[in-house]
Design a protein around this motif. Sequence first.
Motif, PDB file in Angstrom:
ATOM      1  N   GLY A 160       0.835  -1.206   0.000  1.00  0.00           N
ATOM      2  CA  GLY A 160       0.000   0.000   0.000  1.00  0.00           C
ATOM      3  C   GLY A 160       0.864   1.249   0.000  1.00  0.00           C
ATOM      4  N   LEU A 161       1.921   1.236   0.818  1.00  0.00           N
ATOM      5  CA  LEU A 161       2.818   2.390   0.884  1.00  0.00           C
ATOM      6  C   LEU A 161       3.499   2.638  -0.453  1.00  0.00           C
ATOM      7  CD1 LEU A 161       4.577   2.227   4.360  1.00  0.00           C
ATOM      8  CD2 LEU A 161       3.250   4.111   3.387  1.00  0.00           C
ATOM      9  N   LEU A 162       3.906   1.555  -1.118  1.00  0.00           N
ATOM     10  CA  LEU A 162       4.600   1.718  -2.399  1.00  0.00           C
ATOM     11  C   LEU A 162       3.657   2.317  -3.451  1.00  0.00           C
ATOM     12  CD1 LEU A 162       6.768  -1.534  -2.509  1.00  0.00           C
ATOM     13  CD2 LEU A 162       7.562   0.812  -2.205  1.00  0.00           C
ATOM     14  N   TYR A 163       2.395   1.858  -3.469  1.00  0.00           N
ATOM     15  CA  TYR A 163       1.417   2.478  -4.381  1.00  0.00           C
ATOM     16  C   TYR A 163       1.231   3.948  -4.032  1.00  0.00           C
ATOM     17  CZ  TYR A 163      -0.100  -1.747  -6.817  1.00  0.00           C
ATOM     18  OH  TYR A 163      -0.152  -2.846  -7.615  1.00  0.00           O
ATOM     19  N   PHE A 164       1.210   4.212  -2.734  1.00  0.00           N
ATOM     20  CA  PHE A 164       1.034   5.588  -2.277  1.00  0.00           C
ATOM     21  C   PHE A 164       2.158   6.480  -2.793  1.00  0.00           C
ATOM     22  CE2 PHE A 164       1.458   9.031   0.818  1.00  0.00           C
ATOM     23  CZ  PHE A 164       0.156   9.474   0.907  1.00  0.00           C
ATOM     24  N   ILE A 165       3.380   5.937  -2.748  1.00  0.00           N
ATOM     25  CA  ILE A 165       4.537   6.701  -3.218  1.00  0.00           C
ATOM     26  C   ILE A 165       4.381   7.068  -4.694  1.00  0.00           C
ATOM     27  CG2 ILE A 165       7.001   6.478  -3.779  1.00  0.00           C
ATOM     28  CD1 ILE A 165       7.278   4.888  -1.152  1.00  0.00           C
ATOM     29  N   LEU A 166       3.792   6.158  -5.486  1.00  0.00           N
ATOM     30  CA  LEU A 166       3.588   6.438  -6.909  1.00  0.00           C
ATOM     31  C   LEU A 166       2.459   7.445  -7.127  1.00  0.00           C
ATOM     32  CD1 LEU A 166       3.815   2.978  -8.735  1.00  0.00           C
ATOM     33  CD2 LEU A 166       5.350   4.917  -9.007  1.00  0.00           C
ATOM     34  N   CYS A 167       1.387   7.295  -6.370  1.00  0.00           N
ATOM     35  CA  CYS A 167       0.165   8.056  -6.655  1.00  0.00           C
ATOM     36  C   CYS A 167       0.121   9.428  -5.996  1.00  0.00           C
ATOM     37  CB  CYS A 167      -1.064   7.260  -6.222  1.00  0.00           C
ATOM     38  SG  CYS A 167      -1.291   5.761  -7.155  1.00  0.00           S
ATOM     39  N   PHE A 168       0.667   9.527  -4.788  1.00  0.00           N
ATOM     40  CA  PHE A 168       0.476  10.751  -4.025  1.00  0.00           C
ATOM     41  C   PHE A 168       0.995  12.002  -4.743  1.00  0.00           C
ATOM     42  CE2 PHE A 168       1.765  13.704  -0.562  1.00  0.00           C
ATOM     43  CZ  PHE A 168       0.494  14.023  -0.119  1.00  0.00           C
TER      44      PHE A 168
END
Lengths: 223, 241, 263
Positions: A198-206
């Motif tokens: 979830g954190l890794l997706y967050f890093i891409l999307c945020f």
Amino acid sequence: MVGPFAWFKWEALLKDGNVFIEGFGITALVAVLALGVALALGVIFGMLGASHWKFAKRASRCYVEFIQNTPLVIQVFFLYNGLPKIGIVLPVLWVGVIGVGVYHGAYIAEVIRAGIQAIPKGQREAALSQGFNYWEAMRYIILPQAQRIVFPPLTNQAVFLIKNTSVMAMVAGGDLMYRADSWSSGNIYYGPAYVVTGLLYFILCFPLAQLARHLERRAEVSA
Amino acid sequence: MIKLEGVHKHFGHLQVLKEIDLQVATGEKLVVIGPSGSGKSTLIRCINLLEKPSYGRVIVDGVEITAHKAPVHKVRQSIGMVFQQFNLYPHKTVLENLTLAPTLIRKVSREEAESTGMRYLERVGLKEKAGAYPSQLSGGQQQRVAIARALNMHPKIMLFDEPTSALDPEMIKEVLDVMIDLAHEGITMVVVTHEMSFAKEVGDRVIFMDEGVILEDGPPEHFFNNPTQERTKAFLSRILR
Amino acid sequence: MKKWISICAILVLSGSFLVISSLAATNDAPEVKAIKDRGVLKVGVKVDVPNFGYRDPKTNKIDGFEIEIARVIAQKILGNKNKLALQGVTAKTRGPLLDNNELDLVIATFTITEERKLSYNFSDPYFTDGVGLLVKKKPGYKSLKDLDGKKIGVAQSATSRAAVQAEADKLGIKVEFLEFATYPEIKAALDSGRVDGFSVDVAILSGYVDKSTVILPERFSPQNYGVASKKSNEGLAALVNETIVGLKNSGQLDKLIKKWKLK
């Protein structure tokens, strides 16, 4: 106490960190390529949809309605398991790129069509009266103006697109979601696995989501 | 220079132009007058095919632009058009508005397009606004830029579609002055307008349209002093007092 | 003397009765008491594995070998074999559902591994099966050796993967593994040629054999299925294990295996 987040599970994840990093790389790569496909399709079908050429309008409508009204998972499943039956075996990376790209292309086409139609028709007439053809008028006059309207929703689409690359997990795509599923279903250390994923997706999307908000504010100020 | 033969135009069931025959000679200044909804805007838009006639032929400078696969874009390059709503490109500066089409379509060098552009801006009295954006200009200034933009393509024909109708009264004169100045040159002009003074002063010929047909066709004196049709008389009595 | 003996006997008997009843009281661990208070046993089972746990599309009822085991455990805890709440689980959901107390037990072809024992309690195995390979008839594969350089579809639960990998290493061949969430997805990938083999426990695999496919004769490392419960629920785990051992010793387990044609 052995909970889903027990310390030894975190240690195991750190040890296998490169599994997640590789998945992250594939997700990022597919997202970038799919975004390219989606933008190309979106701009072309958006322009066709806003044109006055009946056949083009209908073609654009068909594409948008068909894609928007069927689930992405079925489209990807078809690309993966359906196409091979007629002899087309796409590498799984391209199943992701094309599946997600075509899917979001339909949404982007609608965004661009709405953006083009928001430009007063006098702009197109002025351009045509000067001798621009339809495509030149689009390129030099209409699209640059539509850009400001279109950019915030377009950036949001990019965020959705990144998250939707996780559909590749279904077809053993090797992406971040697949790696997380694969790693955690073997040892059932799902706690740390999905938190990190979830954190890794967050890093891409945020950052993209922030950009969208920034652009939205700027569009409001200049409007 | 311009020839319309049996031009019809309908939008759905609405017949906007009925069997229009019209010729405009080279260098002629034609003024088109008529009540709103008479079809005069549609007529002028048929000349550069912004409106495609339902049937009939349009011939401009010897080219039948209504023909299949006619070089419409090429012909449009020599027809300048000025719109009621100005239609300047808001994302470009005034000078860029003037140079965009010449450089991209006529393939004129940027230097040349800019130097001729500056000359036209000077002529319409807006040289100092070259770097401004359209939104920073008044309506009258925008319309003068629009005229300069059309002229920078070096057209043979200029079409004016109610160029002063969207302007505040105090700005109408500055635009008409530019048009009168332009009329003294040899360029062919077709002007749809409600400005009777302009028609009298500049027009070589006036046509009066109502309900999609041309009712009067002749020199301005004839039109204003001896109209033949009852509808023309009624129209004139309404606008001239 | 006789009297003395009978008094002793009474004392011993009543004493042991006390001990037994107090033992029975301590046997009711909090999680077992919770099940009794609730009056229903919540069990996660498979719904897509014929003969183990399968939802019949016609009747919409779930039944199979593992469901029968669940019934026996319900009988043991609640005294009624039908006080069951069944829920379909996948490899991805069964762990979290136990941790969240959404389920008391998972009986869903859950293979026992040392790694998994760190997170969950497993009963003694109630079924042992080897991993097999389902392949298309067309290419004429005879054994795993023929699948050198090919792709093998496995379910997201790496035991069959590890088993095939170990065998491939022994043979000195290379195979690539693609993981899917459900068995029907692997079968679809096999049908479309995305994978060359479908590997999972043979009992499961046999549900997917059709005209165009065949199970290769080889069997790889035996897989032991156990009943899983939350790690902290040790009282429940002990009770479950007692039941499984009882089933085995009485020969009832073998009867069930036969009934469901698993051997």
